[in-house]
Design a protein around this motif. Structure first.
Motif, mmCIF file in Angstrom:
data_model
loop_
_atom_site.group_PDB
_atom_site.id
_atom_site.type_symbol
_atom_site.label_atom_id
_atom_site.label_comp_id
_atom_site.label_asym_id
_atom_site.label_seq_id
_atom_site.Cartn_x
_atom_site.Cartn_y
_atom_site.Cartn_z
ATOM 1 N N GLU A 15 -0.246 -0.591 4.260
ATOM 2 C CA GLU A 15 -1.101 -0.465 3.082
ATOM 3 C C GLU A 15 -1.140 0.957 2.533
ATOM 4 O O GLU A 15 -1.521 1.183 1.392
ATOM 5 N N GLU A 16 -0.782 1.922 3.390
ATOM 6 C CA GLU A 16 -0.822 3.306 2.944
ATOM 7 C C GLU A 16 0.436 3.722 2.191
ATOM 8 O O GLU A 16 0.454 4.758 1.530
ATOM 9 N N GLU A 55 0.303 4.658 -1.609
ATOM 10 C CA GLU A 55 -0.446 5.892 -1.823
ATOM 11 C C GLU A 55 0.398 7.109 -1.410
ATOM 12 O O GLU A 55 0.438 8.124 -2.103
ATOM 13 N N GLN A 60 4.860 3.984 -6.911
ATOM 14 C CA GLN A 60 3.818 3.033 -6.517
ATOM 15 C C GLN A 60 4.249 1.600 -6.778
ATOM 16 O O GLN A 60 4.077 0.728 -5.929
ATOM 17 N N LEU A 69 4.615 -1.148 -3.909
ATOM 18 C CA LEU A 69 3.751 -2.343 -3.939
ATOM 19 C C LEU A 69 4.598 -3.612 -3.938
ATOM 20 O O LEU A 69 4.334 -4.566 -3.193
ATOM 21 N N CYS A 96 -4.301 0.594 -8.230
ATOM 22 C CA CYS A 96 -3.381 -0.466 -7.816
ATOM 23 C C CYS A 96 -3.449 -0.691 -6.320
ATOM 24 O O CYS A 96 -3.596 0.241 -5.556
ATOM 25 N N ARG A 97 -3.321 -1.939 -5.924
ATOM 26 C CA ARG A 97 -3.149 -2.186 -4.503
ATOM 27 C C ARG A 97 -2.284 -3.421 -4.292
ATOM 28 O O ARG A 97 -1.979 -4.141 -5.239
ATOM 29 N N ASP A 113 -7.677 -2.939 -7.576
ATOM 30 C CA ASP A 113 -9.011 -2.700 -7.048
ATOM 31 C C ASP A 113 -10.040 -2.678 -8.161
ATOM 32 O O ASP A 113 -11.171 -3.089 -7.993
ATOM 33 N N GLU A 168 -4.384 -11.758 -1.051
ATOM 34 C CA GLU A 168 -4.183 -11.176 0.273
ATOM 35 C C GLU A 168 -3.459 -12.113 1.210
ATOM 36 O O GLU A 168 -3.406 -13.302 1.008
ATOM 37 N N GLN A 185 -11.682 2.497 -4.774
ATOM 38 C CA GLN A 185 -11.100 2.858 -3.483
ATOM 39 C C GLN A 185 -12.007 3.825 -2.738
ATOM 40 O O GLN A 185 -12.723 4.610 -3.340
#
Lengths: 420, 242
Positions: free
Chosen positions: A57-58, A61, A75, A79, A166-167, A172, A325, B197
């Protein structure tokens, strides 16, 4: 004038980044260029090792920090790679917003390159700062065009450099509809500047130098920068990229070849494979084998990004939704993704275990892929211009290298030239 | 002292140089982005060395030198020392320059096979720090305004929580999500929390931060100690403790 008969070594000191600063060293023997090499003297930052042992997940970033200028591209690639590994299909709203976000990155990077790095060369200035007296209006317009790119990233991603929202699986925080509407309005206003930019760059289209190479870009029907199949002139290679693209891990730089030869990625490659993104410019006469055509194509891409963003944003009604998820991880998770960064196709490839720890990462940046092509271009290009004055030779070489927009900044890092 | 925000025309512009060591250039780009409308910057400064956008750079002396990135080799170290000699004020730009940052993560790879990336203060005196990954444009403008008027600039010493909009039950820590807000220096307008976040501590610690308490809290959330350590040093090197 140079004496062509003697053996010469030319070093262009202090170019900048692949991941930093670099020189360009050239060795000429008679009319033959024996060596043309980008020498990088900054240590690499080893992102592929940094993400190892950390949570998957990191990765978006962290890899965003590879480059401040194309942080959105890194990114997006990372992703997408993680979603590929987890078999998550993001919602269509997520996909659309990401596409626009990514195009914001393309706009700001291209405008920066065209007006602040390339244009001074063509107009005979040292830098945009000196241009401001005579061409102040042009630069103001350029800044406002670039701002619209930054605004896109700020509204969808949270901030212009290293976006936050973004995730994996979604966003988010979603942008609010009011901001989107404002954005559409300002995109429509800025469209004229994009058209002007194309006219400006058209003026610099010259058939100066050609060298045919293999090209690699994402192939798709709608010219999307974020989707498509990785292709060469003839083949679709997609995940097989490792079979075709050979990586050389030098210290500190990485370079690549296809079948032992250099190849190009970036605007030229995109245009070669997909044609013009704006139909109007389909028939324009330009050489797709000359790196000097890239600037014109960049201008066309800016217009495309604006038009496409307007099209998507006008038809979007932001609805609340949580990121998609994945509950359980497999023992081995592997994901691959490619996106078109401003400078060309960018690969991210990860493997992580069932605890979510990344154990392998492979990232190939566009500049890494273009390096050998830049060097090969110089080998062919230099003998033709050797008769010119020293100053002009260097300027021409710099123009050529800059046409690739090697990770932006580098472009004006050529400070002094040593002639040995 | 006068409290005018406008600069008198008699005052000279600040002669500044922008430099770049091992970093991603994001912080320098943020300086460039300042032109997006916040102020007419050229009234304040005279950029004499910025090799990102110009070729003929003047080597000094500088009123202010902004240096982005960490130091990874001898050449950068020499350049940094030279910049220091020629500058009245040296500003470390961004977390790589202040702490080692993401560039400095390679220091933690076992055996250090890739060499090291060290923050600027290990080599020269740093007058001011602009922390964050990337820097905050607002802080940059504040700093320049202060320097222009010859005033000292004070770093923000309150925690990110003071700027955070998530109060009460919305707080990440209340929800059991590891957030470094309580020990991280404010000044970023809690931009991450505003975008959904948790704080990652990119701006480094406040003075007297109660780091061990937060460490214990994260353990209670189910994080392994080694992962917590990894989190703490993601952006700030060893600034949050080893």
């Amino acid at each position: 004038m140079l004496l062509v008969s003697e053996m010469k070594k030319i070093t262009i000191d202090h170019i900048c980044k692949i991941y930093g600063h670099a020189n360009f060293a050239i060795k000429v023997d008679g009319k033959k260029v024996q060596k043309a090499e980008l020498e990088i003297f900054e240590s690499s930052r080893y992102f592929e090792s940094i993400v190892k042992g950390r949570s998957y997940e990191e990765a978006p970033e962290l890899t965003s920090r590879i480059c401040g200028i194309c942080s959105t591209a890194h990114q997006m690639a990372s992703l997408k790679a993680m979603e590929h590994a987890l078999n998550i299909e993001p919602s269509s709203q997520t996909k659309k917003l990401r596409e626009v976000l990514h195009m914001g990155g393309i706009i700001q990077s291209h405008v920066f390159h065209l007006y602040f790095l390339a244009l001074p060369d063509y107009l005979g200035y040292d830098s945009a700062i000196q241009m401001s007296k005579k061409h102040g209006k042009k630069l103001k317009e350029a800044l406002s065009l670039r701002k619209v790119g930054n605004d896109i990233i700020t509204i969808i991603g949270g901030r212009p450099v290293h976006p936050i929202s973004c995730r994996i699986g979604g966003f988010d925080k979603l942008p609010n509809q009011d901001d989107i509407n404002k954005l559409v309005k300002s995109l429509k206003e800025k469209r004229k500047i994009a058209l002007k930019t194309i006219e400006l760059m058209k003026g610099f289209l010259k058939k100066e130098f050609e060298r045919k190479t293999e090209v690699v870009a994402l192939k798709n029907k709608d010219h999307s920068f974020i989707d498509g199949v990785v292709s060469t002139r003839e083949k679709e290679i997609e995940e097989d990229y490792r079979r075709y693209i050979k990586e050389y891990r030098g210290e500190p730089k990485k370079t690549t070849t296809i079948e032992g030869k250099s190849y190009r990625v970036g605007p030229l490659a995109r245009f070669t494979i997909n044609g013009s993104p704006v139909r109007k410019y389909d028939k324009i006469k330009l050489s797709l084998d000359s790196p000097f055509s890239s600037n014109f194509i960049r201008a066309v891409e800016i217009l495309y990004c604006i038009d496409r963003s307007i099209e998507i944003l006008e038809n979007i009604k932001i609805k609340k939704e949580a990121p998609r998820e994945k509950k359980r991880l497999k023992n081995v998770n592997e994901g691959f993704a490619a996106v078109e960064a401003p400078r060309g196709v960018l690969f991210h490839h990860y493997k992580f275990n069932r605890h979510g720890r990344v154990n392998r990462a492979n990232i190939i940046t566009p500049t890494a892929q273009n390096l050998r092509s830049i060097e090969d271009d110089v080998k062919v290009f230099l003998p033709r211009i050797l008769k010119k004055k020293k100053k002009d030779v260097v300027l021409e070489l710099e123009k050529l290298i800059r046409a690739y927009d090697p990770c932006t900044s580098c472009s004006t890092h050529f400070l002094e030239v040593r002639w040995l | 002292m006068k409290k005018t925000t406008k600069i008198s025309k008699k005052q000279k512009k600040l002669r500044i140089g922008n430099f770049w060591m091992a970093g991603c250039i994001g912080c320098l780009l943020e300086i460039f982005n300042v032109q997006d409308g916040t102020l007419d910057f050229m009234d304040y400064i005279d950029i004499i060395d910025f090799d990102l956008i110009q070729e003929k750079n003047i080597e000094g002396p500088f009123d202010v030198a902004f240096v982005e990135g960490a130091i990874t080799n001898k050449k950068e170290e020499e350049e940094l020392r030279k910049i220091r000699k020629e500058s009245k004020i040296l500003v470390a730009l961004g977390s790589c320059a202040c702490f080692g940052g993401i560039s400095g993560l390679k220091n933690f790879v076992r055996g250090r096979p890739f060499g090291t990336a060290k923050p600027l203060y290990k080599f020269v005196k740093v007058d001011y720090r602009l922390r964050g990954c990337p820097i905050s444009r607002k802080e940059f403008i504040e700093l320049v305004k202060h320097l222009k008027r010859g005033l000292p600039y004070r770093e923000n010493t309150s925690p990110v929580c003071t700027e955070c909009p998530l109060k009460g039950d919305d707080c990440f820590l209340k929800k059991g999500i590891p957030c470094m807000g309580p020990i991280t220096a404010a000044g970023c307008d809690a931009i991450c929390m505003k975008n959904g976040q948790a704080c990652e501590g990119c701006r480094g610690p406040i003075p007297n931060a109660n780091i061990s308490k937060l460490f214990q809290m994260f353990e209670k959330f189910g994080m392994k100690p080694r992962d917590i350590r990894k989190k703490f040093r993601k952006f700030a090197g060893n600034a949050f403790g080893e």
